[in-house]
Motif scaffolding. Structure first.
Motif, PDB file in Angstrom:
ATOM      1  N   VAL A 169      13.140 -53.973  19.761  1.00 37.97           N
ATOM      2  CA  VAL A 169      14.117 -54.430  20.360  1.00 37.97           C
ATOM      3  C   VAL A 169      15.309 -54.321  19.517  1.00 37.97           C
ATOM      4  CG1 VAL A 169      15.408 -56.740  20.659  1.00 37.97           C
ATOM      5  CG2 VAL A 169      12.846 -56.715  21.372  1.00 37.97           C
ATOM      6  N   GLN A 224      19.699 -55.874  28.765  1.00 39.33           N
ATOM      7  CA  GLN A 224      19.785 -57.288  28.993  1.00 39.33           C
ATOM      8  C   GLN A 224      21.595 -57.598  29.394  1.00 39.33           C
ATOM      9  OE1 GLN A 224      17.769 -58.905  30.558  1.00 39.33           O
ATOM     10  NE2 GLN A 224      18.930 -60.831  31.188  1.00 39.33           N
ATOM     11  N   THR A 270      12.639 -56.145  15.806  1.00 39.02           N
ATOM     12  CA  THR A 270      13.978 -56.145  15.953  1.00 39.02           C
ATOM     13  C   THR A 270      14.775 -55.793  14.963  1.00 39.02           C
ATOM     14  OG1 THR A 270      13.632 -58.463  17.259  1.00 39.02           O
ATOM     15  CG2 THR A 270      15.722 -57.830  16.806  1.00 39.02           C
ATOM     16  N   THR A 309      19.145 -64.662  30.000  1.00 39.68           N
ATOM     17  CA  THR A 309      17.981 -64.438  29.301  1.00 39.68           C
ATOM     18  C   THR A 309      16.553 -64.075  29.796  1.00 39.68           C
ATOM     19  OG1 THR A 309      18.892 -65.819  27.398  1.00 39.68           O
ATOM     20  CG2 THR A 309      16.489 -65.377  26.975  1.00 39.68           C
ATOM     21  N   THR A 344      18.795 -53.711  14.043  1.00 38.01           N
ATOM     22  CA  THR A 344      20.317 -53.767  14.281  1.00 38.01           C
ATOM     23  C   THR A 344      20.707 -52.619  13.636  1.00 38.01           C
ATOM     24  OG1 THR A 344      20.904 -55.301  12.602  1.00 38.01           O
ATOM     25  CG2 THR A 344      20.516 -56.326  14.540  1.00 38.01           C
ATOM     26  N   LEU A 384      14.773 -61.542  25.433  1.00 40.87           N
ATOM     27  CA  LEU A 384      15.961 -60.453  25.383  1.00 40.87           C
ATOM     28  C   LEU A 384      17.172 -61.118  25.711  1.00 40.87           C
ATOM     29  CD1 LEU A 384      15.452 -57.264  24.575  1.00 40.87           C
ATOM     30  CD2 LEU A 384      15.717 -56.972  27.346  1.00 40.87           C
ATOM     31  N   GLU A 385      18.228 -61.008  25.145  1.00 40.21           N
ATOM     32  CA  GLU A 385      19.557 -61.570  25.290  1.00 40.21           C
ATOM     33  C   GLU A 385      20.640 -60.644  25.898  1.00 40.21           C
ATOM     34  OE1 GLU A 385      19.423 -63.796  21.808  1.00 40.21           O
ATOM     35  OE2 GLU A 385      18.736 -65.885  22.818  1.00 40.21           O
ATOM     36  N   ASP A 417      21.219 -57.048  24.194  1.00 43.93           N
ATOM     37  CA  ASP A 417      20.093 -56.323  23.497  1.00 43.93           C
ATOM     38  C   ASP A 417      19.299 -55.240  24.592  1.00 43.93           C
ATOM     39  OD1 ASP A 417      20.117 -58.344  21.797  1.00 43.93           O
ATOM     40  OD2 ASP A 417      18.490 -59.711  22.477  1.00 43.93           O
ATOM     41  N   LYS A 476      18.793 -55.295  18.625  1.00 45.96           N
ATOM     42  CA  LYS A 476      19.562 -56.705  18.892  1.00 45.96           C
ATOM     43  C   LYS A 476      20.898 -56.111  18.957  1.00 45.96           C
ATOM     44  CE  LYS A 476      19.466 -60.964  19.240  1.00 45.96           C
ATOM     45  NZ  LYS A 476      18.722 -61.661  20.150  1.00 45.96           N
ATOM     46  N   GLY A 477      21.686 -56.761  20.106  1.00 46.85           N
ATOM     47  CA  GLY A 477      23.064 -56.309  20.152  1.00 46.85           C
ATOM     48  C   GLY A 477      23.717 -54.988  20.465  1.00 46.85           C
ATOM     49  N   SER A 513      26.180 -54.641  23.134  1.00 46.24           N
ATOM     50  CA  SER A 513      27.101 -55.952  23.126  1.00 46.24           C
ATOM     51  C   SER A 513      28.604 -55.437  23.478  1.00 46.24           C
ATOM     52  CB  SER A 513      26.998 -56.648  21.886  1.00 46.24           C
ATOM     53  OG  SER A 513      27.261 -55.870  20.626  1.00 46.24           O
TER      54      SER A 513
END
Length: 318
Positions: free
Chosen positions: A61, A189, A40, A193, A42, A231-232, A235, A63-64, A67
């Motif tokens: 992944v 995503q 993961t 989730t 960022t 996965l949120e 992401d 992350k964000g 977002s």
């Protein structure tokens, strides 16, 4: 016809059920409980993503990563209902009951009715929202890291940007599979989730000397590369071509699917496409008998591709 000895690659219902049951009990289920998460990161730049992950064929992944998108910040099922309630979508249950064409508003209402114990979760098949809900496009921008997609060189712009929304109900499961045509997976995503189980492209589940699935060998093989992660919203998952993946919806969920063809996979992509088209053209009766569950899907995909390429199927040459 040569039989596929890797059970993970088989498409008959018995093999699909066998693999799915492996997630619930036995040595593979035990391995899942201790499986590592996926890398993961960022704040990656496009150059860093290309160098460290795409060129190395390493999944990650981000992350964000999206977002800041309006869709991630504002969407809910009710909000999407207000934006595109009249759009026609294709709905079925996870168990593969006959599909139905409904409006998105009808689908959301059916989800509410379906919130009862032991009900089969509902989901939409690939929703090509750019075709019948273009008002959603500005809220789902193009991914800068996905612009290597070589499909636009093959099929034109319409085919290469015809992304899908994946919309489903809590508890839904997409069983372990590889995506067709040697394309990379990018999944953003948007709402809810999803839990992903992924395995490397060389994972193999075969039968032992007694004819039983050799789950222990699958677990022990370093090529299996089993990972589990959630996965949120915001992401983005990058999964190189031919990685196996299984998806479980931990909540009601909306995700954006974006396929990318890396030029290095071009020959295999064309070979797989030609194999399908020539098999349907030259050997339809046998293919329909040996792959009855796949032929309708392949016909739909082929018609969709022809439409995206503005091909006239009444003529042999464009």
């Amino acid at each position: 016809m040569v039989s596929e000895d890797n059970i993970l690659r088989r498409h008959d219902q018995a093999s699909i059920d066998l693999v799915e049951n492996g997630f619930r009990e036995g040595p593979f289920a035990d391995a899942i409980r201790t499986a590592p998460t996926l890398a993961t990161r960022t704040g990656l730049t496009k150059a860093e993503f290309d160098r460290e992950y795409r060129e190395q064929l390493r999944p990650v992944v981000l992350k964000g990563f999206v977002s800041h998108w309006t869709s991630v910040q504002t969407w809910s099922f009710e909000h999407l209902l207000a934006l595109a309630g009249d759009a026609e979508v294709t709905m079925d249950s996870v168990r593969g009951t006959p599909t139905r064409r409904v409006t998105f508003a009808e689908f959301v209402n059916l989800m509410k009715v379906n919130e009862v114990p032991d009900a089969e979760p509902l989901h939409l098949q690939e929703w090509y929202y750019q075709t019948n809900a273009p008002q959603l496009v500005p809220e789902l921008p193009e991914l800068e890291i996905a612009q290597y997609d070589f499909r636009r060189n093959l099929y034109g712009d319409k085919a290469s940007v015809n992304h899908q929304l994946w919309v489903g109900q809590h508890g839904g499961i997409t069983r372990m599979h590889q995506d067709s045509y040697s394309v990379d997976v990018m999944h953003a995503q948007i709402v809810g989730t999803k839990r992903w189980h992924v395995m490397g492209p060389h994972a193999r589940l075969t039968r032992d000397a007694n004819g039983e699935p050799d789950w222990a060998a699958l677990v022990a093989d370093p090529h299996t590369e089993l990972h589990i992660f959630d996965l949120e919203p915001g992401d983005v998952l990058y999964l190189p071509a031919n990685w196996y993946h299984r998806i479980e919806l931990l909540t009601d969920s909306i995700g954006l699917g974006r396929k990318c063809l890396d030029e290095k996979n071009l020959q295999m992509h064309v070979r797989q496409r030609m194999n399908e088209l020539l098999a349907l053209l030259l050997n339809y009766d046998e293919v329909a008998q040996t792959h009855p569950e796949l032929v309708p899907i392949l016909m739909l995909r082929s018609r969709a591709l022809a439409k995206q390429m503005d091909l006239d199927l009444s003529r042999l040459r464009p």
